[in-house]
Design a protein around this motif. Structure first.
Motif, PDB file in Angstrom:
ATOM      1  N   ARG A 161       0.849  -1.220   0.062  1.00 16.48           N
ATOM      2  CA  ARG A 161       0.043  -0.163   0.098  1.00 16.48           C
ATOM      3  C   ARG A 161       0.721   1.239   0.142  1.00 16.48           C
ATOM      4  O   ARG A 161       0.322   2.250  -0.004  1.00 16.48           O
ATOM      5  CB  ARG A 161      -1.012   0.072   1.298  1.00 16.48           C
ATOM      6  N   LEU A 162       2.115   1.085   0.140  1.00 15.69           N
ATOM      7  CA  LEU A 162       3.081   2.317   0.074  1.00 15.69           C
ATOM      8  C   LEU A 162       3.484   2.432  -1.327  1.00 15.69           C
ATOM      9  O   LEU A 162       4.134   3.336  -1.554  1.00 15.69           O
ATOM     10  CB  LEU A 162       4.211   2.237   1.048  1.00 15.69           C
ATOM     11  N   SER A 163       3.292   1.660  -2.267  1.00 15.59           N
ATOM     12  CA  SER A 163       3.648   1.551  -3.681  1.00 15.59           C
ATOM     13  C   SER A 163       3.210   2.921  -4.062  1.00 15.59           C
ATOM     14  O   SER A 163       1.996   3.284  -3.814  1.00 15.59           O
ATOM     15  CB  SER A 163       3.320   0.503  -4.447  1.00 15.59           C
ATOM     16  N   HIS A 191      17.425   4.193  -0.209  1.00 18.71           N
ATOM     17  CA  HIS A 191      17.535   3.745   1.308  1.00 18.71           C
ATOM     18  C   HIS A 191      16.032   4.274   1.750  1.00 18.71           C
ATOM     19  O   HIS A 191      15.185   3.806   2.619  1.00 18.71           O
ATOM     20  CB  HIS A 191      18.689   4.571   2.018  1.00 18.71           C
ATOM     21  N   SER A 192      15.657   5.495   1.311  1.00 23.59           N
ATOM     22  CA  SER A 192      14.321   5.989   1.581  1.00 23.59           C
ATOM     23  C   SER A 192      13.140   5.055   1.528  1.00 23.59           C
ATOM     24  O   SER A 192      12.244   4.900   2.238  1.00 23.59           O
ATOM     25  CB  SER A 192      14.075   7.312   1.083  1.00 23.59           C
ATOM     26  N   TRP A 193      13.040   4.320   0.205  1.00 20.99           N
ATOM     27  CA  TRP A 193      12.208   3.601  -0.022  1.00 20.99           C
ATOM     28  C   TRP A 193      11.974   2.384   1.011  1.00 20.99           C
ATOM     29  O   TRP A 193      11.079   2.037   1.533  1.00 20.99           O
ATOM     30  CB  TRP A 193      12.312   3.009  -1.776  1.00 20.99           C
ATOM     31  N   PHE A 194      13.228   1.844   0.919  1.00 24.87           N
ATOM     32  CA  PHE A 194      13.286   0.517   1.772  1.00 24.87           C
ATOM     33  C   PHE A 194      13.102   0.740   3.440  1.00 24.87           C
ATOM     34  O   PHE A 194      12.495   0.054   3.982  1.00 24.87           O
ATOM     35  CB  PHE A 194      14.635  -0.335   1.616  1.00 24.87           C
ATOM     36  N   LEU A 195      13.791   1.772   3.598  1.00 21.65           N
ATOM     37  CA  LEU A 195      13.371   2.371   5.068  1.00 21.65           C
ATOM     38  C   LEU A 195      12.015   2.481   5.529  1.00 21.65           C
ATOM     39  O   LEU A 195      11.657   2.133   6.443  1.00 21.65           O
ATOM     40  CB  LEU A 195      14.083   3.587   5.540  1.00 21.65           C
ATOM     41  N   MET A 235       9.297   8.860   1.263  1.00 20.04           N
ATOM     42  CA  MET A 235      10.119   8.102   0.428  1.00 20.04           C
ATOM     43  C   MET A 235      10.351   9.006  -0.988  1.00 20.04           C
ATOM     44  O   MET A 235      10.301   8.795  -1.819  1.00 20.04           O
ATOM     45  CB  MET A 235       9.068   6.822  -0.021  1.00 20.04           C
ATOM     46  N   LYS A 236      11.295   9.924  -0.616  1.00 23.94           N
ATOM     47  CA  LYS A 236      11.867  10.804  -1.417  1.00 23.94           C
ATOM     48  C   LYS A 236      13.122  11.282  -0.885  1.00 23.94           C
ATOM     49  O   LYS A 236      13.223  11.279   0.492  1.00 23.94           O
ATOM     50  CB  LYS A 236      10.941  11.770  -1.849  1.00 23.94           C
ATOM     51  N   ALA A 237      14.080  11.536  -1.798  1.00 22.47           N
ATOM     52  CA  ALA A 237      15.364  12.194  -1.251  1.00 22.47           C
ATOM     53  C   ALA A 237      15.899  13.109  -2.128  1.00 22.47           C
ATOM     54  O   ALA A 237      15.593  13.224  -3.515  1.00 22.47           O
ATOM     55  CB  ALA A 237      16.374  11.099  -1.181  1.00 22.47           C
ATOM     56  N   ASP A 238      16.339  14.357  -1.493  1.00 23.89           N
ATOM     57  CA  ASP A 238      17.091  15.311  -2.526  1.00 23.89           C
ATOM     58  C   ASP A 238      18.480  14.985  -2.949  1.00 23.89           C
ATOM     59  O   ASP A 238      19.464  15.049  -1.986  1.00 23.89           O
ATOM     60  CB  ASP A 238      17.026  16.593  -1.921  1.00 23.89           C
ATOM     61  N   GLU A 239      18.584  14.219  -4.014  1.00 22.39           N
ATOM     62  CA  GLU A 239      20.031  13.903  -4.416  1.00 22.39           C
ATOM     63  C   GLU A 239      20.673  14.947  -5.532  1.00 22.39           C
ATOM     64  O   GLU A 239      21.668  14.654  -5.781  1.00 22.39           O
ATOM     65  CB  GLU A 239      19.796  12.578  -5.184  1.00 22.39           C
ATOM     66  N   THR A 240      20.004  15.995  -5.615  1.00 20.25           N
ATOM     67  CA  THR A 240      20.334  16.872  -6.608  1.00 20.25           C
ATOM     68  C   THR A 240      21.880  17.437  -6.378  1.00 20.25           C
ATOM     69  O   THR A 240      22.656  17.518  -7.213  1.00 20.25           O
ATOM     70  CB  THR A 240      19.554  17.967  -7.155  1.00 20.25           C
ATOM     71  N   PRO A 241      21.966  18.021  -4.945  1.00 21.29           N
ATOM     72  CA  PRO A 241      23.490  18.401  -4.867  1.00 21.29           C
ATOM     73  C   PRO A 241      24.347  17.434  -4.745  1.00 21.29           C
ATOM     74  O   PRO A 241      25.599  17.750  -4.623  1.00 21.29           O
ATOM     75  CB  PRO A 241      23.170  19.165  -3.385  1.00 21.29           C
ATOM     76  N   GLY A 242      24.166  16.137  -4.831  1.00 23.79           N
ATOM     77  CA  GLY A 242      25.220  15.204  -4.479  1.00 23.79           C
ATOM     78  C   GLY A 242      25.457  14.964  -3.007  1.00 23.79           C
ATOM     79  O   GLY A 242      24.805  15.377  -2.193  1.00 23.79           O
ATOM     80  N   PRO A 250      21.863   2.895   5.702  1.00 28.17           N
ATOM     81  CA  PRO A 250      22.269   1.221   5.518  1.00 28.17           C
ATOM     82  C   PRO A 250      21.468   0.632   4.413  1.00 28.17           C
ATOM     83  O   PRO A 250      21.727  -0.347   3.761  1.00 28.17           O
ATOM     84  CB  PRO A 250      21.837   0.577   6.782  1.00 28.17           C
ATOM     85  N   TYR A 251      20.249   0.861   3.958  1.00 30.53           N
ATOM     86  CA  TYR A 251      19.508   0.292   2.950  1.00 30.53           C
ATOM     87  C   TYR A 251      19.996   1.045   1.564  1.00 30.53           C
ATOM     88  O   TYR A 251      19.064   0.666   0.675  1.00 30.53           O
ATOM     89  CB  TYR A 251      17.935   0.446   2.963  1.00 30.53           C
ATOM     90  N   ALA A 252      21.104   1.659   1.402  1.00 31.44           N
ATOM     91  CA  ALA A 252      21.500   2.448   0.280  1.00 31.44           C
ATOM     92  C   ALA A 252      22.146   1.448  -0.768  1.00 31.44           C
ATOM     93  O   ALA A 252      22.314   1.645  -1.857  1.00 31.44           O
ATOM     94  CB  ALA A 252      22.295   3.516   0.522  1.00 31.44           C
TER      95      ALA A 252
END
Length: 551
Positions: free
Chosen positions: A25-27, A257-261, A371-378, A488-490
């Motif tokens: 249900r989190l999909s 990581h955010s998805w699995f966490l 379930m999101k992460a700001d990866e734009t700045p690296g 850790p889930y990365a």
């Protein structure tokens, strides 16, 4: 209430378990459906201009509390010998744009010139998603023919496939000139992972069903039947997904990581519940019955998947037989999970995870916002860390990889590269093919272990910044090791260049988070799936505008 520990990455992030993932249900498509229902989105068919053969254009408009979005669809003739699921195809039965707003005639004309060209077209930031799809030819024609004769198609044949059209690409996030993610990330209805793409596919589903009804009606205007409501809701949108998507979970460690966490946190919360209420029991039983029906229709020619599906059917039968007893135990959901862990196949265990989450929306749905992460700045490298600290972190996080002999041919058999023709990831055979010098940094375990060895050659007290001044080629591995130490889930806990790697395991894990079902591996490198099958139609969830027609 005593908390239950999250399942550790060394259990969750193994390829075999990832290859047994199920939607929950989190999909992402489930998150979209809940928002549309809660906010009472309004949907209407703005245009539906198709000829007798189903060729032409259509516009489906969706009004959310803040904005209107439109699916602009184009259906065009296509010779059978040009129809292909491969990304290198140049023509498709249908093409689509998710448009920001309601397009006028000039905008539709512009899109009609460009959308069927896909990558070769020219687009603007008004286009949020670009997609294309092909008919499942024999099934689509069989359904159209049956409806034109005034009868429903054969249900077993229809549901055995699960879709009438199959997408071969759904592009977002700035590809080919469409809007960048930053332009929509702050909009509540699209801020979650892949919400614009899920909305596009949800609308494509309705267009697909309307298309087959339209063709049948044009063949027999007075006697054609419409596809029955229960069959409409059972069908989804197919998708063919290959190696191009496989590295996503590797290249986006923070997002992974955010998805699995979120999923593992949800599971731990539910397992800690002290009792199973009557409403939760009923919801679980309904979800179990639905999954058993789906599994009975889940067919694949892949030997491994076929065997896994049979085991899953047996596991679900066993669960049904023991359910009443398990739910009377203290911490019943934990008891149920442990029962599955002890007795079921991996496929059954992960299906059980999805089932356990299903009745507990009030407890876990808010985790979807995480379930999101700001990866734009690296991820900035911490140059002040000592080399000894980094080395120990690597040995801790990658302890599972320390026994792998990466000098051996079996452990070093593959290499990832980017195709010059389509700029898509591909997998090469290191000892059989040229091109290993173009290897992408996706051999994360090998690089981490080699980095640990390189760090051991210098003083443990020296700083990472000093090490990288001497050895800049290790920057990517240092950055990743520091990420994995904190998230850790990365990391996938398997060798991604091994001879026995099955990329479809990675693909299935990602697609399950989308909400995919009916996984059908066509090789170890690509698979077919269905999205939205069995889920509500958008016109069932969204209100219909008073002056419009339900899509």
């Amino acid at each position: 209430m005593t908390a239950i520990a999250l399942r550790p990455p060394q259990v969750v992030m193994r390829l075999q378990r990832l290859g047994a993932a199920h939607p929950t249900r989190l999909s992402f498509l489930r998150q979209l459906i809940r928002r549309a229902a809660k906010e009472r989105w309004r949907v209407r068919k703005e245009r539906f201009e198709l000829d007798d053969h189903g060729f032409g254009r259509a516009v489906y408009a969706v009004e959310t509390p803040g904005r209107i979005y439109s699916l602009v669809a184009f259906s065009t003739p296509l010779d059978d010998d040009k129809r292909s699921d491969r990304v290198i195809a140049q023509a498709w039965d249908t093409s689509y744009v998710l448009y920001d707003g309601l397009p006028d005639a000039a905008e539709i004309a512009r899109l009609e010139e460009n959308a069927p060209l896909q990558e070769a077209g020219r687009f603007t930031n008004r286009e949020l998603v670009l997609a294309r799809a092909n008919k499942s030819v024999r099934l689509f024609e069989a359904v159209a023919a049956a409806l034109a004769q005034g009868r429903q198609p054969v249900e077993e044949q229809l549901l055995g496939v699960g879709y009438l059209l199959r997408t071969t690409a759904v592009y977002g996030n700035g590809k080919f000139g469409i809007a960048d993610r930053d332009e929509i990330a702050s909009r509540p209805e699209l801020s979650g992972s892949f919400q614009a793409e899920m909305l596009t596919i949800w609308l494509i589903r309705s267009f697909t069903l309307d298309l087959v009804d339209h063709i049948a009606h044009r063949r027999n205007p007075t006697g054609a039947a419409r596809l029955a409501p229960d069959l409409r809701r059972a069908l989804g949108v197919g998708n063919a997904t290959g190696l191009g998507m496989a590295p996503f979970l590797v290249r986006h460690p923070l997002l992974t990581h955010s998805w699995f966490l979120a999923r593992e946190t949800a599971l731990a919360r539910v397992r800690a519940e002290p009792h199973a209420g009557e409403a939760e029991r009923k919801a679980f039983s309904g979800a179990l019955a639905d999954l058993r029906q789906r599994v009975a229709r889940w067919h694949s020619d892949d030997i491994r998947q076929s065997a896994a599906t049979r085991s899953l059917a047996d596991d679900l039968d066993t669960l049904a037989e023991n359910l009443d007893h398990l739910l009377t135990k203290p911490r019943p959901w934990d008891a149920l999970y442990r029962f599955a862990e002890e007795q079921f196949s991996l496929e059954g265990q992960e299906a059980c995870v999805a089932l356990i989450l299903e009745p507990h929306g009030a407890l876990i749905d808010e985790l979807g916002e995480t379930m999101k992460a700001d990866e734009t700045p690296g991820h900035a490298i911490d140059g002040s860390m000592s080399c000894g600290t980094l080395r120990q972190a690597i040995l801790d996080c990658y302890s599972w990889a320390t026994s792998i002999d990466f000098a051996g041919p079996a452990a070093n058999a593959r290499f990832w590269y980017v195709s010059a023709e389509k700029l898509e990831p591909r997998l090469g055979e290191r000892f059989e093919e040229d091109g290993a010098e173009l290897e992408q940094p996706l051999a994360t375990a090998r690089d981490a272990i080699n980095l640990a060895a390189a760090l051991a050659q210098g003083p443990a007290s020296s700083r990472v910044a000093e090490f990288l001044l001497r050895r800049p080629e290790w920057r990517h591995a240092v950055r990743r090791a520091q990420i994995v130490a904190s998230f850790p889930y990365a990391e996938i806990h398997d060798n991604l260049i091994a001879a026995d790697l099955r990329p479809v395991d990675i693909l299935r894990a990602k697609l399950a988070f989308f909400g995919a079902r009916s996984f059908d591996p066509r090789s170890d490198r690509w698979l077919r799936i269905a999205l939205f099958g069995g889920e509500p139609l958008i016109e069932d969830v969204a209100s219909t505008a008073p002056d419009g027609e339900a899509a």
